[in-house]
Design a protein around this motif. Structure first.
Motif, PDB file in Angstrom:
ATOM      1  N   LEU A   1      14.331   7.796 -10.886  1.00  0.00           N
ATOM      2  CA  LEU A   1      13.012   8.180 -11.372  1.00  0.00           C
ATOM      3  C   LEU A   1      11.936   7.646 -10.417  1.00  0.00           C
ATOM      4  N   PRO A   2      10.858   8.417 -10.170  1.00  0.00           N
ATOM      5  CA  PRO A   2       9.841   7.991  -9.204  1.00  0.00           C
ATOM      6  C   PRO A   2       8.987   6.833  -9.715  1.00  0.00           C
ATOM      7  N   VAL A   3       8.657   5.916  -8.803  1.00  0.00           N
ATOM      8  CA  VAL A   3       7.814   4.751  -9.092  1.00  0.00           C
ATOM      9  C   VAL A   3       6.792   4.620  -7.961  1.00  0.00           C
ATOM     10  N   GLN A   4       5.546   4.285  -8.314  1.00  0.00           N
ATOM     11  CA  GLN A   4       4.507   4.005  -7.320  1.00  0.00           C
ATOM     12  C   GLN A   4       4.013   2.577  -7.519  1.00  0.00           C
ATOM     13  N   ALA A   5       3.689   1.901  -6.419  1.00  0.00           N
ATOM     14  CA  ALA A   5       3.224   0.516  -6.511  1.00  0.00           C
ATOM     15  C   ALA A   5       2.179   0.243  -5.443  1.00  0.00           C
ATOM     16  N   SER A   6       1.238  -0.640  -5.776  1.00  0.00           N
ATOM     17  CA  SER A   6       0.235  -1.109  -4.826  1.00  0.00           C
ATOM     18  C   SER A   6      -0.277  -2.459  -5.317  1.00  0.00           C
ATOM     19  N   GLY A   7      -0.922  -3.194  -4.417  1.00  0.00           N
ATOM     20  CA  GLY A   7      -1.483  -4.488  -4.819  1.00  0.00           C
ATOM     21  C   GLY A   7      -1.215  -5.553  -3.786  1.00  0.00           C
ATOM     22  N   GLN A   8      -1.225  -6.801  -4.220  1.00  0.00           N
ATOM     23  CA  GLN A   8      -1.016  -7.910  -3.308  1.00  0.00           C
ATOM     24  C   GLN A   8      -0.365  -9.075  -4.041  1.00  0.00           C
ATOM     25  N   ILE A   9       0.359  -9.880  -3.253  1.00  0.00           N
ATOM     26  CA  ILE A   9       1.014 -11.083  -3.760  1.00  0.00           C
ATOM     27  C   ILE A   9       0.558 -12.250  -2.886  1.00  0.00           C
TER      28      ILE A   9
ATOM     29  N   GLU B   1       0.839  -1.195   0.000  1.00  0.00           N
ATOM     30  CA  GLU B   1       0.000   0.000   0.000  1.00  0.00           C
ATOM     31  C   GLU B   1       0.879   1.252   0.000  1.00  0.00           C
ATOM     32  N   GLN B   2       0.434   2.253  -0.748  1.00  0.00           N
ATOM     33  CA  GLN B   2       1.039   3.588  -0.714  1.00  0.00           C
ATOM     34  C   GLN B   2       2.554   3.533  -0.897  1.00  0.00           C
ATOM     35  N   MET B   3       3.017   2.643  -1.770  1.00  0.00           N
ATOM     36  CA  MET B   3       4.448   2.457  -1.946  1.00  0.00           C
ATOM     37  C   MET B   3       4.996   3.429  -2.984  1.00  0.00           C
TER      38      MET B   3
END
Length: 419
Positions: A243-251, A234-236
């Protein structure tokens, strides 16, 4: 005030007992200082509560106050044991084998319950506070409930090794390094039930390098939640190549069901071979044929093996071109300064508002490329060009079906092009 010793422990015993009547009343209190947590102490704990010792595996030294009493003849005995720690003891919960050292605080044992009351400890730079209860067979079949609040926890191999076996390999494959600024953990173990837990880590300045993917993320900040069957992101926010990267989700971490549902966004991504290797395999083949270069803003969503998924693998890649290049294998004519949007899914690549250049020539394109299990095809793709030079590169790029016509042209001049 009867004083004595047991090994390194200094013991003082006070109390009274009715020895005249069988099973008579008594009230005995023992205070022990400098107690070594060894097998002798383990055996001295009432049998119905030894599971708490077995679960927490204490070591080192502490103080103890033990009281047992019975008010009337024939009553069951009452027990109250307080273990006081002053920084010389350590413990490690069997369900999360991550040993905490330099413990301070108190553990109490009474007739039906073992209670950990705000015991504080550390491991390296990490500071933690542990609370919990352990009930024996006589109070509902046995249950363990633990909460842990920690700060500055290193995200290292020791932490990964403490996770349950079925989650350990998947988390290890992420190659996480750095620290968690704050960690909140909750553990519940009930008789004849699988272990349940929730670990919420607020990470700061961490790094990720997923196994088999040569694409690392640095300076990651956000929230990781680890449950028995999944890791939630969340809110990663992070950086790759500054360079900026955003990530969210589930594994999914279920050993019998591997899956993921991830969304990754990044700005000004370099469209190089390193980025290509991160993409789904079938999209990589199309990527090679298109040979993109330069930079683009990217949004990639990947779903694989999720319970509600209609097909085993799904993705959606959105590229907002910002001056990128392209050289399509079936029409090898270099285009530069490309702007517009391309959306790729397992079924098609859709082009919207594409504008490009080739020297002084201007091009625009809209349409889609569709895919089948046997072949790819570009259909309904409209390419328009103005001031296009009729040069050798253009004539050589003409598809084989038009090669006979192209050979009739001599290089020179310009044209308007609609393909």
């Amino acid at each position: 005030n009867v004083r004595g010793r047991h090994g390194s422990a200094e013991v003082t015993v006070t109390g009274r007992a009715d020895l005249v009547h069988k099973n008579g009343p008594y009230d005995i209190k023992a205070v022990a200082e400098n107690v070594t947590l060894d097998e002798a102490v383990h055996k001295a704990i009432p049998a119905e509560h030894r599971h708490a010792w077995d679960d927490f595996r204490p070591a080192g030294r502490m103080s103890a106050t033990f009281r047992t009493w019975k008010v009337h003849r024939g009553d069951d005995p009452n027990i109250d044991l307080a273990l006081s720690m002053d920084g010389r003891a350590s413990m490690q919960y069997v369900g999360f084998p991550y040993r905490l050292e330099e413990l301070t605080g108190q553990v109490r044992v009474d007739d039906d319950m073992v209670a950990i009351n705000s015991v504080k400890g550390r491991r390296g730079p990490m500071r933690a506070t542990v609370d919990g209860t352990f009930s024996g067979p006589g109070s509902g079949g046995g249950q363990t409930k633990i909460t842990i609040e920690a700060t500055d926890a290193p995200l290292d191999a020791n932490l990964v090794a403490a996770l349950p076996q079925w989650t350990r390999a998947n988390v290890a494959d992420m190659h996480i390094a750095g620290r968690a600024e704050r960690v909140s953990a909750w553990v519940l173990q009930q008789k004849d039930q699988p272990l349940d837990f929730r670990v919420v880590a607020h990470i700061r300045g961490a790094s990720f390098r997923p196994e088999g993917v040569n694409y690392s993320l640095e300076d990651a900040n956000g929230v990781l939640t680890i449950r028995p069957s999944r890791m939630i992101i969340e809110q990663m926010t992070a950086r790759h190549d500054r360079l900026p990267v955003q990530a969210s989700g589930q594994i999914l971490l279920d050993p019998n069901h591997v899956g993921m549902d991830l969304l990754v966004k990044a700005a000004a991504v370099r469209l190089d071979d390193e980025f290509r290797k991160v993409l789904p395999e079938d999209l990589q083949k199309t990527w090679v044929r298109l040979a993109p270069s330069g930079k683009a803003d990217m949004e990639l969503s990947i779903r694989h093996g999720m319970p509600d998924q209609s097909r085993p693998y799904d993705y959606r890649l959105v590229l907002d071109a910002k001056g990128m290049g392209l050289r399509y294998a079936d029409f090898p004519y270099a285009l530069t300064d490309i702007h517009g949007q391309a959306v790729a899914t397992p079924d098609e690549i859709r082009l919207t508002g594409i504008a490009a250049r080739h020297g002084n020539a201007r091009f625009s394109a809209d349409g889609k490329m569709t895919f089948t299990p046997k072949s790819d095809s570009a259909d309904l793709v409209a390419v328009r060009g103005s001031d296009v030079p009729i040069d050798k590169e253009l004539l050589d790029a003409v598809p084989d079906s038009l090669a006979l016509l192209a050979r009739r042209f001599q290089p020179g001049g310009t044209c308007q092009l609609e393909l």
